[in-house]
Motif scaffolding. Structure first.
Motif, PDB file in Angstrom:
ATOM      1  N   LYS A 114      -6.653   4.922   3.884  1.00  0.00           N
ATOM      2  CA  LYS A 114      -6.563   4.482   5.284  1.00  0.00           C
ATOM      3  C   LYS A 114      -7.933   4.322   5.945  1.00  0.00           C
ATOM      4  O   LYS A 114      -8.036   3.820   7.048  1.00  0.00           O
ATOM      5  N   TRP A 115      -8.988   4.731   5.255  1.00  0.00           N
ATOM      6  CA  TRP A 115     -10.323   4.551   5.807  1.00  0.00           C
ATOM      7  C   TRP A 115     -10.962   3.242   5.358  1.00  0.00           C
ATOM      8  O   TRP A 115     -12.045   2.876   5.825  1.00  0.00           O
ATOM      9  N   VAL A 156     -11.243  -3.471   5.976  1.00  0.00           N
ATOM     10  CA  VAL A 156     -10.481  -4.611   5.454  1.00  0.00           C
ATOM     11  C   VAL A 156     -10.754  -5.848   6.295  1.00  0.00           C
ATOM     12  O   VAL A 156     -10.862  -5.762   7.520  1.00  0.00           O
ATOM     13  N   MET A 203      -4.095  -7.473   4.922  1.00  0.00           N
ATOM     14  CA  MET A 203      -2.923  -6.629   4.682  1.00  0.00           C
ATOM     15  C   MET A 203      -1.639  -7.432   4.863  1.00  0.00           C
ATOM     16  O   MET A 203      -0.646  -7.185   4.194  1.00  0.00           O
ATOM     17  N   ASP A 249       1.181   9.487  -3.137  1.00  0.00           N
ATOM     18  CA  ASP A 249       2.253   8.844  -2.369  1.00  0.00           C
ATOM     19  C   ASP A 249       1.774   8.353  -1.008  1.00  0.00           C
ATOM     20  O   ASP A 249       2.323   7.405  -0.458  1.00  0.00           O
ATOM     21  N   SER A 250       0.734   9.024  -0.477  1.00  0.00           N
ATOM     22  CA  SER A 250       0.245   8.624   0.846  1.00  0.00           C
ATOM     23  C   SER A 250      -0.411   7.249   0.828  1.00  0.00           C
ATOM     24  O   SER A 250      -0.631   6.636   1.860  1.00  0.00           O
ATOM     25  N   SER A 297       0.159   3.581   0.178  1.00  0.00           N
ATOM     26  CA  SER A 297       1.303   2.688   0.012  1.00  0.00           C
ATOM     27  C   SER A 297       1.009   1.625  -1.047  1.00  0.00           C
ATOM     28  O   SER A 297      -0.135   1.432  -1.439  1.00  0.00           O
ATOM     29  N   THR A 298       2.074   0.941  -1.486  1.00  0.00           N
ATOM     30  CA  THR A 298       1.914  -0.099  -2.505  1.00  0.00           C
ATOM     31  C   THR A 298       0.909  -1.154  -2.051  1.00  0.00           C
ATOM     32  O   THR A 298       0.066  -1.587  -2.828  1.00  0.00           O
ATOM     33  N   ASP A 299       0.980  -1.542  -0.781  1.00  0.00           N
ATOM     34  CA  ASP A 299       0.060  -2.568  -0.283  1.00  0.00           C
ATOM     35  C   ASP A 299      -1.398  -2.110  -0.388  1.00  0.00           C
ATOM     36  O   ASP A 299      -2.274  -2.876  -0.770  1.00  0.00           O
ATOM     37  N   PHE A 300      -1.645  -0.851  -0.027  1.00  0.00           N
ATOM     38  CA  PHE A 300      -3.020  -0.350  -0.087  1.00  0.00           C
ATOM     39  C   PHE A 300      -3.486  -0.198  -1.538  1.00  0.00           C
ATOM     40  O   PHE A 300      -4.665  -0.343  -1.843  1.00  0.00           O
ATOM     41  N   LYS A 301      -2.541   0.105  -2.421  1.00  0.00           N
ATOM     42  CA  LYS A 301      -2.867   0.175  -3.845  1.00  0.00           C
ATOM     43  C   LYS A 301      -3.377  -1.191  -4.308  1.00  0.00           C
ATOM     44  O   LYS A 301      -4.361  -1.305  -5.029  1.00  0.00           O
ATOM     45  N   VAL A 307     -17.151   5.134   5.779  1.00  0.00           N
ATOM     46  CA  VAL A 307     -16.964   6.189   4.790  1.00  0.00           C
ATOM     47  C   VAL A 307     -15.593   5.963   4.164  1.00  0.00           C
ATOM     48  O   VAL A 307     -14.615   5.736   4.872  1.00  0.00           O
ATOM     49  N   ASP A 313       6.059  -1.985   2.340  1.00  0.00           N
ATOM     50  CA  ASP A 313       5.666  -1.832   3.737  1.00  0.00           C
ATOM     51  C   ASP A 313       6.217  -2.983   4.562  1.00  0.00           C
ATOM     52  O   ASP A 313       6.007  -4.139   4.229  1.00  0.00           O
ATOM     53  N   CYS A 340      -6.939  -3.823  11.042  1.00  0.00           N
ATOM     54  CA  CYS A 340      -7.795  -4.918  11.458  1.00  0.00           C
ATOM     55  C   CYS A 340      -7.077  -6.223  11.749  1.00  0.00           C
ATOM     56  O   CYS A 340      -7.339  -7.229  11.107  1.00  0.00           O
TER      57      CYS A 340
END
Lengths: 348, 206
Positions: free
Chosen positions: A251-252, A255, A260, A287-288, A290-294, A333, B77, B84
């Motif tokens: 989450k940091w 992007v 997204m 698990d924290s 998500s598939t999209d962030f993966k 960071v 999701d 952003c």
């Protein structure tokens, strides 16, 4: 009449094929003997960004090359991006570019030669900006067009920044936002937001020069530039070379706009899946994440930012210098380095 | 059953079509994807696995068939505005260097009920004031005013639309286990917060 040549029309629409997977490449390289020399400071064993050869106690040479087919429509922009990308490996090692050679593959019968000229003009502008000199090059007739450079840089041997230089407790900073791969795929599909796409192009053109200078100023020892293997691919290689584990907070992550949303729609480039496959067994996604962030973590970058391990006491200084230097306002960071755990990289 | 014909389509189109089919289907609906490109098929399979969808695959005359039932357990999701979003036109009423830091869900010391009431009034009024802050930073119990079921979240969202940066302390969100309940702002870390505070010329702690 505006009859500007669209370079993107020369590459296969869709990104399923092309690049060699990092997995296959590592396998293949294992069977080729590596000749050692006491002056070779870095070779391909640590999957580093460039090779480094020590000339004497004052100077080491950094050598690297990179080239690829068009990532955008405009020839000059493509030249700029390819050059920024080729130079980036020198910067990732903390060095200063010195000399460069152009590498061109160009179908002279199908595309007007002025397009090649524009590509070279773009490349030249970035090499000049870096302070290096183009010494010549090599061109062969081939389709689709490809452009890149071989770059030689210099560095003091004691100041070398390597993939293997991460220290436990280092805080990881990423200097450019992620998502270039998804936006290029989106552009090919005709669904990319034009402001977002333009921002991606601008990001790719930015030299990692400032980042390299700051790394030297603040005693960074481990860094890489994030490119085709995606954030986790490069994170995993660095952690492996350094014998540590990198923990990334999804989450940091900085992007680019619309990314997204594109990923959420399934607009995910083929390289993302290759990178995801490569990460198996080496990277743990919690698990924290998500598939999209993966998918974002595996998104292939072109001319991406520097991923550097910074000692805690310098984090806010480096960040504020990056933020004040306008092109890197999204530097953030993204995680930290711990002692080696069961996997090289953990994404939370 | 819904059939998605992705033959002749190159990456990432088959994946996008799959994704769209899942989103547009009702519970227990069966979906079959037909493809003729191995890489595209393998990517769709990986995506489904990552998204917790159990599928069956078969090959027929060189064409790949993937079928599955939408059971509501998909890990996809739905929230579109995650990180952003493209910033809207910046309101010129924003004053550079002016930062509001909310460190608690109560305004001032004393009675808690009164404190909560005051902070509500402050936030709801803030959006009406002549000058808006560049950033509003929420930490400790202050993050709770961004919860979707609080009326303050609407005022905060309004200010975000006007170009105010809303920063939520990620550690605090995790500590109070509020991640699912917050839909606005940017969840951030202490480095970002420290950075914003250090650059502020005028920090207001209501």
């Amino acid at each position: 009449m505006n009859n500007k040549f669209d370079l993107l029309s020369t590459v296969e629409y869709g990104g399923c094929s092309a690049k060699l997977s990092p997995k296959e490449l590592s396998e293949l390289l294992k069977s080729i003997p590596l000749v050692k020399d006491s002056n070779i400071m870095v070779d391909i064993e640590t999957h580093d960004d460039a090779g480094v050869y020590k000339l004497n106690d004052e100077t080491a040479l950094i050598v690297t090359t990179d080239f690829f087919p068009p990532v955008c429509s405009d020839a000059e922009e493509f030249g700029q991006i390819a050059a920024a990308n080729a130079l980036s490996d020198v910067y990732a090692m903390g060095g200063k570019p010195l000399l460069a050679l152009n590498l061109n593959m160009f179908p002279s019968k199908n595309i007007p030669l002025t397009v090649l000229k524009d590509i070279l003009i773009g490349g030249q502008s970035k090499i000049t900006e870096s302070g290096a000199f183009i010494m010549g090059g090599h061109t062969i007739d081939d389709a689709p067009p490809k452009y890149g450079l071989a770059v030689v840089g210099t560095i003091h041997p004691d100041k070398l920044i390597k993939n293997s230089g991460l220290r436990e407790g280092d805080v990881m900073i990423l200097t450019k936002p992620l998502g270039v791969g998804a936006l290029i795929a989106g552009q090919r599909m005709g669904i990319a937001n034009q402001d977002a796409y333009k921002e991606a192009l601008e990001q790719m053109k930015i030299l990692n020069k400032r980042g390299a200078e700051l790394m030297q100023k603040y005693n960074v020892k481990g860094a890489t530039d994030v490119t085709g293997f995606g954030l986790v691919g490069h994170a995993q290689k660095m952690a492996e070379a350094s014998g540590v584990t990198m923990e990334i907070e999804s989450k940091w992550l900085p992007v680019l706009p619309q990314v997204m949303d594109l990923i959420n729609q399934g607009c995910i480039g083929g390289a993302t899946f290759r990178n995801l496959d490569y990460s198996k067994g080496q990277v743990r996604f919690m698990d924290s994440c998500s598939t999209d962030f993966k998918m974002l973590c595996c998104d292939a970058q072109t001319s991406g930012g520097l991923l550097m391990g910074v000692e805690k006491q310098y984090v806010s200084q480096i960040l504020s210098e990056l933020h004040n230097d306008s092109p890197f306002t999204q530097s953030a960071v993204v995680g930290e380095v711990t002692k080696l755990q069961d996997v090289y990289c953990i994404v939370k | 059953m819904k059939i998605v014909d992705a033959r002749g389509k190159l990456c990432p189109q088959p994946l996008m079509m799959t994704r769209k089919a899942i989103m547009g289907s009702s519970k227990n609906e069966e979906i079959e994807i037909v493809m003729d490109n191995e890489t595209a098929c393998s990517n769709v399979e990986t995506y489904l696995t990552e998204s917790n969808v159990k599928y069956s695959a078969s090959i027929n005359n060189g064409e790949q068939h993937i079928s599955f039932v939408v059971d509501g357990e998909e890990k996809i999701d739905v929230n579109k505005e995650i990180v952003c979003p493209i910033p809207e036109k910046i309101n010129n009423n924003i004053r550079e260097g002016y930062v509001v830091a909310i460190k608690s869900e109560y305004m001032g010391d004393g009675d808690i009920e009164l404190g909560a009431l005051l902070l509500r009034a402050y936030i709801n009024t803030l959006s009406e004031t002549d000058f808006l802050p560049t950033s509003i930073i929420l930490y400790n119990s202050g993050v709770k005013i961004a919860l979707s079921d609080r009326d303050t979240s609407k005022s905060l969202e309004e200010m975000e639309k006007k170009g105010v940066e809303l920063i939520l302390c990620g550690t605090c969100i995790d500590f109070y286990k509020l991640k699912q309940k917050v839909k606005i702002g940017k969840i951030s870390n202490m480095f970002v917060i420290a950075d914003k505070l250090s650059k502020a010329i005028n920090i207001v702690y209501p």
